[in-house]
Write an enzyme that holds these catalytic residues in place. Structure first.
Site, mmCIF file in Angstrom:
data_model
loop_
_atom_site.group_PDB
_atom_site.id
_atom_site.type_symbol
_atom_site.label_atom_id
_atom_site.label_comp_id
_atom_site.label_asym_id
_atom_site.label_seq_id
_atom_site.Cartn_x
_atom_site.Cartn_y
_atom_site.Cartn_z
ATOM 1 N N ARG A 18 0.827 -1.218 0.000
ATOM 2 C CA ARG A 18 0.000 0.000 0.000
ATOM 3 C C ARG A 18 0.856 1.261 0.000
ATOM 4 N NH1 ARG A 18 -5.470 -0.926 0.858
ATOM 5 N NH2 ARG A 18 -5.919 -2.990 1.649
ATOM 6 N N ASN A 54 -13.847 13.226 1.764
ATOM 7 C CA ASN A 54 -14.402 12.000 1.195
ATOM 8 C C ASN A 54 -15.924 12.074 1.275
ATOM 9 O OD1 ASN A 54 -14.455 9.210 0.297
ATOM 10 N ND2 ASN A 54 -14.965 8.637 2.414
ATOM 11 N N HIS A 74 -19.141 9.445 1.818
ATOM 12 C CA HIS A 74 -19.448 8.079 2.236
ATOM 13 C C HIS A 74 -20.967 7.894 2.193
ATOM 14 C CE1 HIS A 74 -19.028 4.268 4.282
ATOM 15 N NE2 HIS A 74 -20.030 4.620 5.068
ATOM 16 N N ARG A 92 -9.960 2.302 -2.216
ATOM 17 C CA ARG A 92 -8.733 1.785 -1.625
ATOM 18 C C ARG A 92 -8.527 2.423 -0.255
ATOM 19 N NH1 ARG A 92 -7.546 -2.645 -3.538
ATOM 20 N NH2 ARG A 92 -5.464 -2.475 -2.658
ATOM 21 N N ILE A 93 -8.120 1.611 0.699
ATOM 22 C CA ILE A 93 -7.757 2.147 2.007
ATOM 23 C C ILE A 93 -6.326 2.666 1.919
ATOM 24 C CG2 ILE A 93 -7.276 1.508 4.410
ATOM 25 C CD1 ILE A 93 -9.695 -0.307 4.301
HETATM 26 C C1 GAR Z 1 -20.755 6.578 -4.066
HETATM 27 O O1 GAR Z 1 -22.004 6.159 -3.598
HETATM 28 C C2 GAR Z 1 -19.841 6.900 -2.906
HETATM 29 O O2 GAR Z 1 -20.489 7.470 -1.806
HETATM 30 C C3 GAR Z 1 -19.328 5.523 -2.564
HETATM 31 O O3 GAR Z 1 -19.108 4.905 -3.806
HETATM 32 C C4 GAR Z 1 -20.023 5.437 -4.763
HETATM 33 C C5 GAR Z 1 -19.224 5.912 -5.952
HETATM 34 O O4 GAR Z 1 -20.068 6.282 -6.999
HETATM 35 N N1 GAR Z 1 -18.139 5.597 -1.779
HETATM 36 C C6 GAR Z 1 -17.790 4.687 -0.882
HETATM 37 O O5 GAR Z 1 -18.435 3.683 -0.653
HETATM 38 C C7 GAR Z 1 -16.508 4.980 -0.156
HETATM 39 N N2 GAR Z 1 -16.316 4.063 0.919
HETATM 40 P P1 GAR Z 1 -19.522 7.244 -8.142
HETATM 41 O O6 GAR Z 1 -18.241 6.597 -8.678
HETATM 42 O O7 GAR Z 1 -20.604 7.202 -9.180
HETATM 43 O O8 GAR Z 1 -19.294 8.592 -7.581
#
Ligand code: GAR
Length: 205
Positions: A66, A108, A110, A92-93
């Site tokens: 990582r 970010n 979430h 990715r973490i």
């Molecule tokens: C979104 O719903 C975002 O909140 C989530 O992935 C999706 C990406 O959609 N993020 C996570 O789960 C982060 N842990 P997008 O590529 O269409 O923006």
């Protein structure tokens, strides 16, 4: 204007919302680069179509190292003159070291009302818990997953008959409203953004 680097892994719909908002002057920043760990991410073509520089840094050849992967992402962001990093579906973490290098300058989105449902499969977990509401959160990135200071949240109703898919779609529409507003506030005045959080109570349909 601060330069915004965006990290993605997939479809990039939040990224598009941020890029369009920067283009239209709704976010007080300018795009620096879009970086994806997934070379096949649909978001890369969307960023390109919007005239934004892109980089694909495939995490797989790093074989679990990582720190080495993060160093490449960090280098791409810096070479593009990034001031603030917006993670937009970046799956990715990151290492504590990487996050430490961007402390106070990385946000970010979430797909849950944090601190509920950190991690993955948030929509199914909200349904399994029998939640009446669900939503999304924009927060600062800190080493502990999905835990940094909350900048804003949007809440939607859970409807009878919802599946993870229908609920995700309802939340995603609000993500596209919430993220530009939170990023704009953060770029203008991070301290004020931390204090004066943005709340969206969405009762559509
Ligand atoms: C979104 O719903 C975002 O909140 C989530 O992935 C999706 C990406 O959609 N993020 C996570 O789960 C982060 N842990 P997008 O590529 O269409 O923006």
């Amino acid at each position: 204007m601060p330069r915004v680097g965006i990290l993605i892994s997939g479809s990039g719909s939040n990224m598009v919302a941020l890029l369009e908002a920067m283009r239209d002057g709704r976010v007080a920043g300018t795009p620096a680069i879009v970086v994806s760990n997934n070379p096949d991410a649909a978001g890369l073509a969307k960023a390109h179509a919007l005239g934004v520089a892109t980089a694909a840094i495939d995490h797989r050849p790093f074989k679990g190292d990582r720190a080495a992967f993060d160093a490449e992402v960090d280098r791409a962001l810096r070479e593009a003159g990034t001031d603030v990093v917006a993670c937009a579906g970046f799956m990715r973490i990151m290492t504590d070291d990487m996050i430490g290098r961007w402390t106070g300058r990385m946000v970010n989105i979430h797909p849950s009302v944090l601190p509920l449902f950190k991690g993955l499969h948030t929509h199914q977990r909200a349904l399994d818990e029998g939640m009446a509401v669900h939503g999304c959160t924009v927060h600062e990135v800190t080493p502990e997953l999905d835990t940094g200071t909350i900048l804003g949240q949007a809440v939607v109703p859970v409807r009878p008959g919802d599946t993870a898919g229908t609920l995700a779609a309802r939340v995603l529409r609000q993500e596209h409203r919430l993220y530009p507003r939170c990023l704009d506030a953060f770029l203008r005045d991070p301290e004020a953004a931390r204090r004066e959080k943005i709340a969206i109570l969405a009762d559509e349909e």
